[in-house]
Design a protein around this motif. Structure first.
Motif, PDB file in Angstrom:
ATOM      1  N   SER A 157       6.646  -0.397  -0.739  1.00 35.44           N
ATOM      2  CA  SER A 157       5.665   0.544  -1.292  1.00 35.44           C
ATOM      3  C   SER A 157       4.837  -0.106  -2.401  1.00 35.44           C
ATOM      4  CB  SER A 157       6.371   1.794  -1.812  1.00 35.44           C
ATOM      5  OG  SER A 157       7.288   1.467  -2.847  1.00 35.44           O
ATOM      6  N   ASP A 158       5.428  -1.024  -3.168  1.00 36.85           N
ATOM      7  CA  ASP A 158       4.682  -1.700  -4.224  1.00 36.85           C
ATOM      8  C   ASP A 158       3.604  -2.607  -3.644  1.00 36.85           C
ATOM      9  OD1 ASP A 158       5.996  -0.464  -6.273  1.00 36.85           O
ATOM     10  OD2 ASP A 158       7.365  -2.122  -6.698  1.00 36.85           O
ATOM     11  N   TYR A 159       3.865  -3.155  -2.472  1.00 41.21           N
ATOM     12  CA  TYR A 159       2.852  -3.973  -1.792  1.00 41.21           C
ATOM     13  C   TYR A 159       1.763  -3.079  -1.207  1.00 41.21           C
ATOM     14  CZ  TYR A 159       5.606  -8.300  -2.014  1.00 41.21           C
ATOM     15  OH  TYR A 159       6.281  -9.412  -2.444  1.00 41.21           O
ATOM     16  N   LYS A 180      12.633  -5.580   5.693  1.00 43.06           N
ATOM     17  CA  LYS A 180      11.546  -4.772   5.128  1.00 43.06           C
ATOM     18  C   LYS A 180      10.195  -5.219   5.674  1.00 43.06           C
ATOM     19  CE  LYS A 180      13.833  -3.707   0.728  1.00 43.06           C
ATOM     20  NZ  LYS A 180      13.800  -3.899  -0.753  1.00 43.06           N
ATOM     21  N   THR A 181      10.039  -6.507   5.864  1.00 39.85           N
ATOM     22  CA  THR A 181       8.770  -7.034   6.365  1.00 39.85           C
ATOM     23  C   THR A 181       8.532  -6.594   7.809  1.00 39.85           C
ATOM     24  OG1 THR A 181       8.879  -8.960   4.891  1.00 39.85           O
ATOM     25  CG2 THR A 181       7.486  -9.141   6.855  1.00 39.85           C
ATOM     26  N   GLY A 234       5.252   5.501  10.329  1.00 37.09           N
ATOM     27  CA  GLY A 234       4.905   4.989   9.016  1.00 37.09           C
ATOM     28  C   GLY A 234       3.434   5.213   8.705  1.00 37.09           C
ATOM     29  N   ILE A 235       2.750   4.172   8.257  1.00 33.01           N
ATOM     30  CA  ILE A 235       1.319   4.293   7.955  1.00 33.01           C
ATOM     31  C   ILE A 235       0.506   4.384   9.236  1.00 33.01           C
ATOM     32  CG2 ILE A 235       1.536   3.034   5.786  1.00 33.01           C
ATOM     33  CD1 ILE A 235       0.311   0.614   7.183  1.00 33.01           C
ATOM     34  N   LYS A 261       0.429  -2.490  -6.339  1.00 32.06           N
ATOM     35  CA  LYS A 261       1.027  -2.695  -7.658  1.00 32.06           C
ATOM     36  C   LYS A 261       1.531  -4.117  -7.831  1.00 32.06           C
ATOM     37  CE  LYS A 261       4.689  -1.068 -10.767  1.00 32.06           C
ATOM     38  NZ  LYS A 261       5.154  -2.439 -11.069  1.00 32.06           N
ATOM     39  N   ILE A 262       2.105  -4.668  -6.784  1.00 36.54           N
ATOM     40  CA  ILE A 262       2.706  -5.997  -6.882  1.00 36.54           C
ATOM     41  C   ILE A 262       1.670  -7.033  -7.294  1.00 36.54           C
ATOM     42  CG2 ILE A 262       2.375  -6.791  -4.502  1.00 36.54           C
ATOM     43  CD1 ILE A 262       5.719  -6.998  -6.325  1.00 36.54           C
TER      44      ILE A 262
END
Length: 602
Positions: A492-494, A450-451, A463-464, A498-499
């Protein structure tokens, strides 16, 4: 009366006029002595009333030591020492309720800005509590602290929801009749202790009311300063049980508790011995320039609680502005001015070389189908980032002494007059100490796939990065732009922040430590290359077209296949090297040489 100017680094002369004036209560004469510091089997020295009549008597006599709170607080949840006596003071305390204390402190609470200035204007300081400065009932206005917590000093005015405010003050120190020298369980005092104002529950370190520190671990900032100024959580988590606050990072010195026989290399709450060189190397003390991340970046601008940003930050302030460290040029590029050698497990690096470092650009151009991320997997595998949830802030800095050295079963067996602790605090602390939910897995390993998906998107312009040209990493410091997603968490939380909204108790130094460790191992300019080759000697047939190769007629006379390791280097002993620090100095690239380190035939 004590008028104190507090700064843990140095004392500053504000101006010729001196501290702010005002009308204050008259201090009371100490009429009673103290009990010794209570600890079963240890005890402490008691003191006569005259001991408190002069500073010259305040010395480190036998049995004198800073105490944990007990009978001097009438609120049972403010008492940790099991003591059946009436409210009163013990030896070791700096202040008693007979005292009158007024302090001036940095208005914003960020003492790093004070330490960084050659000239400190008086406007940088404020009364610790403006509205109560001339209160006749609130006698104690200070935030003097101790590395082990604010409970070591009676009357920390940051205490939230305190019940000992001014209206409760009568004459607590004088007890008519009986023995005036000492307070005993059989001779209760008249009146109640008081004179400490109540702080707003949200007047703590962060701008969010979700982080509530335990009353004994409050930070050294005036009430409300954190809520007003500390917008980015640019504070540091203190070492071990030290309160969080405005630090500038600390090397990982480690410790080996030989005196206590501890098998662990970090100090306990009771002692700390000299660091053993067998356990902690220089690279562990200061892994890289990432250690500079807690330095204040707002000194010239007068912006408190803003430090160099060596981590991703997607959140914005109330005016929708991002963290100033995300603007161009980004803060993390400062790290590119510093270089750390790879010295473990042996001295790999040489001058002007990145030998031993891992290339962050693991995709090979133009062969984009080749993905050589194995080494990065290894680097990320060794890290376990710490994230402290909001709920843990209340309990994370406590130690077993804070909960009366009792587990829950022992607590329930105590007589009622000895149950002087907050049972809920003890229960929650026990869950955190044993790693139970919701405090389990505060450290987790990194989900490498994921990283690194963020790097894959960067290389592909996906992606972004959609709408941008595919790009590489130009500096190893750009690792600070990747969210280090832990196992069991979503990227997505990062990316939404939110994280971190759920973990505001995680200090800036804690968030950046993993990047500090990784940066020392990374590069974007490799110095050593493995070149694979296949060489053939070809012979053209006279009957074939001389301008084209014909497989049916032309011949391959010989072939050699293998690889060579080639190193790009700069000879540090070359006397013709210029002074690269001089103005208009040529680029170092002009002085690189190449050498073949080894060749292998397949």
């Amino acid at each position: 009366m004590l008028l104190g100017l507090y700064n843990p680094i140095f004392r500053v002369h504000i101006n010729e006029a001196g501290p702010p004036a005002g009308k204050f209560p008259v201090p009371k004469l100490v009429r009673t002595g103290t009990l010794g510091y209570y600890r079963p089997g240890v005890g402490g020295q008691t003191f006569q009333p005259s001991f408190f009549w002069t500073f010259s008597r305040y010395n480190n006599s036998a049995g004198y030591q800073a105490h944990v709170p007990g009978p001097e607080y009438i609120d049972a949840t403010r008492q940790w020492v099991a003591h059946g006596g009436a409210p009163g003071f013990k030896s070791g305390g700096v202040f008693r309720d007979e005292d009158v204390v007024r302090t001036v402190v940095p208005s914003h609470g960020d003492i790093r800005l004070i330490a960084a200035k050659k000239v400190v204007p008086d406007s940088d300081f404020a009364k610790v509590s403006e509205g109560l400065w001339e209160s006749t009932s609130d006698r104690i206005l200070h935030i003097f602290d101790n590395p082990q917590g604010s409970h070591r000093t009676y009357g920390h005015c940051n205490e939230p929801n305190h019940t000992l405010s001014g209206t409760n003050v009568s004459s607590p120190s004088h007890r008519p009749g009986g023995d005036d020298r000492f307070i005993t369980a059989g001779n209760p005092k008249s009146g109640t202790l008081g004179g400490i104002p109540m702080a707003n529950p949200d007047d703590q370190l962060t701008a969010s009311p979700l982080v509530k520190y335990h009353w004994s671990r409050l930070t050294e900032i005036r009430p409300g300063a954190g809520r007003q100024y500390n917008l980015w959580n640019d504070y540091d988590n203190g070492i071990s049980i030290w309160p969080d606050g405005a630090y500038i990072n600390k090397p990982d010195e480690g410790n080996y508790n030989s005196s206590s026989g501890s098998p662990f290399t970090y100090f306990s709450y009771t002692s700390a011995d000299d660091t053993s060189g067998n356990h902690f190397s220089p690279n562990r003390l200061v892994p890289s320039a990432g250690m500079l991340g807690s330095l204040p970046s707002g000194v010239a601008r007068g912006r408190a609680w803003e430090t160099l940003l060596f981590r991703p930050e997607v959140r914005k302030d109330s005016s929708n502005k991002p963290h100033p460290g995300t603007t161009i040029p980004k803060d993390h590029l400062i790290m590119d001015l510093f270089w750390m050698p790879v010295a473990e497990p042996y001295a790999i690096s040489e001058p002007f070389s990145t030998a031993g470092k891992i290339n962050l650009n693991y995709q090979i151009a133009p062969f984009t189908y080749i993905r050589r991320a194995t080494a990065l997997h290894g680097a990320l595998k060794g890290e376990e980032p710490l994230i402290i949830p909001n709920a843990a802030a209340t309990y994370a800095k406590l130690w077993d002494g804070c909960v009366n050295d009792n587990n829950e079963a022992a607590f329930n067996s105590l007589p009622n007059d000895a149950k002087t602790i907050d049972k809920n605090v003890m229960t929650q602390w026990g869950k955190l100490y044993t790693g139970q939910a919701p405090y389990d897995q505060m450290r987790r390993s990194i989900d490498v796939d994921k990283t690194l998906s963020q790097a894959d998107d960067r290389f592909a312009g996906a992606g972004i990065y959609i709408g941008q040209n595919p790009d590489i990493f130009h500096s190893a410091t750009e690792i600070c732009e990747l969210h280090l997603v832990r196992k069991g968490e979503s990227l997505s939380d990062y990316q939404s922040g939110k994280i971190w909204r759920d973990a505001l108790a995680t200090g800036d130094n804690t968030r950046e430590r993993t990047y500090t460790n990784l940066y020392a191992k990374l590069t974007t300019r490799s110095n050593v290359y493995t070149v694979h080759f296949r060489v053939q000697v070809l012979k053209k047939s006279r009957s074939s077209d001389a301008t084209k190769w014909d497989e049916t007629k032309d011949l391959i006379q010989s072939e050699h296949r293998g690889s060579s390791i080639i190193e790009r280097y700069v000879d540090a002993a070359d006397t013709t090297l210029p002074d690269f620090s001089a103005a208009n100095a040529p680029s170092l690239d002009n002085y690189y040489k190449f050498r073949v380190l080894s060749t292998k035939k397949f």
